[in-house]
Design an enzyme around this catalytic site. Structure first.
Site, mmCIF file in Angstrom:
data_model
loop_
_atom_site.group_PDB
_atom_site.id
_atom_site.type_symbol
_atom_site.label_atom_id
_atom_site.label_comp_id
_atom_site.label_asym_id
_atom_site.label_seq_id
_atom_site.Cartn_x
_atom_site.Cartn_y
_atom_site.Cartn_z
ATOM 1 N N SER A 162 -34.760 10.223 28.126
ATOM 2 C CA SER A 162 -36.093 9.999 27.583
ATOM 3 C C SER A 162 -36.624 8.626 27.978
ATOM 4 O O SER A 162 -37.704 8.244 27.566
ATOM 5 C CB SER A 162 -36.074 10.186 26.065
ATOM 6 O OG SER A 162 -34.968 9.545 25.491
ATOM 7 N N HIS A 165 -35.151 3.242 31.729
ATOM 8 C CA HIS A 165 -34.352 2.017 31.674
ATOM 9 C C HIS A 165 -32.886 2.381 31.934
ATOM 10 O O HIS A 165 -32.352 3.296 31.307
ATOM 11 C CB HIS A 165 -34.509 1.331 30.315
ATOM 12 C CG HIS A 165 -34.009 -0.077 30.322
ATOM 13 N ND1 HIS A 165 -34.859 -1.161 30.228
ATOM 14 C CD2 HIS A 165 -32.757 -0.586 30.453
ATOM 15 C CE1 HIS A 165 -34.136 -2.278 30.291
ATOM 16 N NE2 HIS A 165 -32.855 -1.947 30.417
ATOM 17 N N GLN A 169 -24.530 6.513 27.687
ATOM 18 C CA GLN A 169 -24.148 6.715 26.302
ATOM 19 C C GLN A 169 -22.629 6.836 26.197
ATOM 20 O O GLN A 169 -21.952 7.164 27.170
ATOM 21 C CB GLN A 169 -24.793 7.988 25.743
ATOM 22 C CG GLN A 169 -26.325 7.978 25.821
ATOM 23 C CD GLN A 169 -26.961 9.136 25.068
ATOM 24 O OE1 GLN A 169 -26.598 9.428 23.930
ATOM 25 N NE2 GLN A 169 -27.903 9.806 25.702
#
Ligand SMILES: O=P(O)(O)O[C@H]1O[C@H](CO)[C@@H](O)[C@H](O)[C@H]1O
Ligand SMILES: O=P(O)(O)O[C@H]1O[C@H](CO)[C@@H](O)[C@H](O)[C@H]1O
Lengths: 341, 341
Positions: A162, A165, A169
């Site tokens: 989304s 940058h 995760q």
């Protein structure tokens, strides 16, 4: 190489997951009249005041991303997992079964620069990311309630990222997820039979055949696996035995950083576009057991098939039957090899 | 229902595939800043001169689609499988293994009308489609080289359908594909232990609980399975024991047609948009064995999550770890139930 494999429909065995993939080499002639993807054309600024991962900006829920150099790790503001999830243990006749899944979801910014990616960062900067992965894995693996640490990156809007940058995760879970659980079973069975890790034997075979190798350096080798599902899927393998990120030596970390740079930059050259992908590392579970069967590796799952705008869809037959691919792993490897150069 | 299941992260067991799904009910608050899908706004004409599935039009490779009423079946012009694939049997140390996969890929036009879908066709017209599925399954299953017949439909550009003309596909394969193979193992184990098909016992439990049922008629029940992966996934189950499409009675076919109409029309009402999906039937393999464990069923795998334009992405953690969902099956069932009305 058996020439028939390059031309006729067949199925290939994935020994790491113990399942089959259907290969239809002749199907590339199919004209495409379906959905095409947008190409992101907007120039990406070095700093975006609206980006919650850029240094100093506000995040959801009143938090602030600090001013940082290098990397920055924080707990996901919308974590799919929580460390303190209440106890659930439901079992209705073995048919309706549910259990608590405790866990931790973190976000790792690879760089303060909004416009960079692993493909455009320099090797020392990627090396810092590797060090943080290793340190995060060690820290999370030490927690008694955690059995697995899944490090991954979703790159590109097509892969559900989304935010452009550069970030990945880390999801740490109470139980071993399905994919590494299947890989544990397959590697353990192979190790029990041969006394050697499956992926060490596999790498040796690939280094002999040299038909699917796309890049090599001192510590790592990238191949399109014989059983690849995604059109340009790759598998990154360390040359020496190593089970986890934390156990990587200095020089293995250095060459992993170099390999990540080579592979991601190579992908971008295939269709002259930022290549979307999901990538991640699979390493030994931290479930308190010994795992001599486990060889650390990275999977890249990129969706593009024919061009910057035409992807592979994993739909009807793939969801209900078996995964299916249209180009051979050997031809994908040749394309990637020349893109990496 | 255990209230904690509706609020806290947990994992649920899929007894039909023997794997887990991660459920994160609290994660729906997450704002979405990522990719949104286009809504198809162009009105679809009853007849499209450029559509290769419309009656009388030219297809790829010089073929012509005849003028037809009702349904029309033909061999896929770009078939992923061929009946005469040459013999392959490669096995390098159990690590590089490939085998011939012979098969047949057919396309089934549901209607000559370019603008209709299962949701807008009338029940007698859908009933004709059910009859063709049953007849095709029987014909293909009778071929000695075929072990499985996979009937499916990819609906909508988001699901890789390259043409809106109402149609589905039938892929018949020499080997049982991964998904029905996993379902065979799980159902056989359950049957051996309980002497009853797993899905019959499961349906009974769902009919008692009544928390995930979305539609019912004389012969069929639609539920959001306890272990659903896709946000609005459904499972269509016959009330009585039946292993294959060909074995469906007259009245079971009639109520299947009605159920397909109810469920697809219901999906379209959820976000007031033509809901994309992949759907397909799983029935007993035609591998020459008896399969008393098998209960015929249909899976609907629809990708939309929050609106006509925001879908669920099966990416990083889902590809590398386990499938993950954000809304509970129970809340999805409540939404679908009121949409079906
Ligand atoms: O044959 P079609 O409809 O063009 O193709 C579609 O369905 C196939 C079977 O699920 C997939 O392999 C393709 O990726 C998809 O685009
Ligand atoms: O947390 P993010 O990046 O917004 O979310 C993305 O990655 C997650 C983990 O693979 C997925 O569950 C989401 O569907 C995807 O959009």
């Amino acid at each position: 190489m058996n020439e028939t494999l390059l031309q006729a429909p067949h199925r290939r065995w994935n020994p790491l997951k113990a399942e089959w993939v259907l290969v239809s080499p002749h199907r590339t002639q199919r004209p495409w009249q379906g959905q095409t993807e947008d190409i992101a054309t907007a120039a990406i600024p070095q700093y975006d005041p609206a980006c919650y991962l850029c240094p100093g900006n506000a995040r959801a829920g009143g938090e602030h991303t600090p001013t940082y150099d290098g990397t920055f790790v924080f707990t996901n503001d919308y974590a799919a997992l929580k460390p303190d999830a209440p106890k659930i243990n439901e079992d209705i006749e073995g048919l309706l079964r549910a259990e608590t899944e405790r866990g931790i979801c973190r976000v790792l910014c690879f760089s303060p620069r909004h416009d960079l990616t692993l493909a455009t960062m320099d090797v020392p900067a990627i090396r810092s990311v590797v060090d943080v992965w290793a340190q995060q894995e060690a820290e999370l693996a030490a927690r008694p309630e955690i059995s697995y640490v899944q490090i991954f990156e979703n790159r590109g809007a097509m892969m559900g990222a989304s935010n452009p940058h550069p970030h990945g995760q880390i999801w740490a879970t109470e139980h071993i997820p399905n994919e590494p659980a299947a890989e544990t079973r397959a590697q353990a069975a192979y190790f029990a039979q041969h006394g050697e890790p499956l992926l060490q034997a596999y790498l040796r075979t690939e280094l002999q055949q040299r038909e699917r190798i796309v890049a090599e350096n001192a510590g790592w080798v990238a191949v399109v696996p014989f059983w690849a599902v995604w059109p340009f899927e790759t598998l990154l393998l360390p040359r020496e035995a190593v089970g986890t990120m934390a156990a990587l030596t200095e020089s293995q970390r250095e060459s992993l950083a170099d390999m990540l740079q080579q592979v991601t930059a190579g992908y971008n050259r295939v269709f002259d576009t930022p290549f979307p992908y999901s990538m991640g590392f699979h390493g030994a579970p931290c479930d308190g057991e010994q795992h001599p069967e486990w060889q650390l590796h990275a999977h890249f799952y990129p969706p593009l098939l024919r061009s910057a705008t035409v992807r592979k869809f994993m739909v009807g037959f793939e969801l209900l039957g078996s995964p299916q691919r249209d180009i051979t792993p050997e031809s994908a490897a040749a394309t990637l090899r020349s893109a990496i150069g």
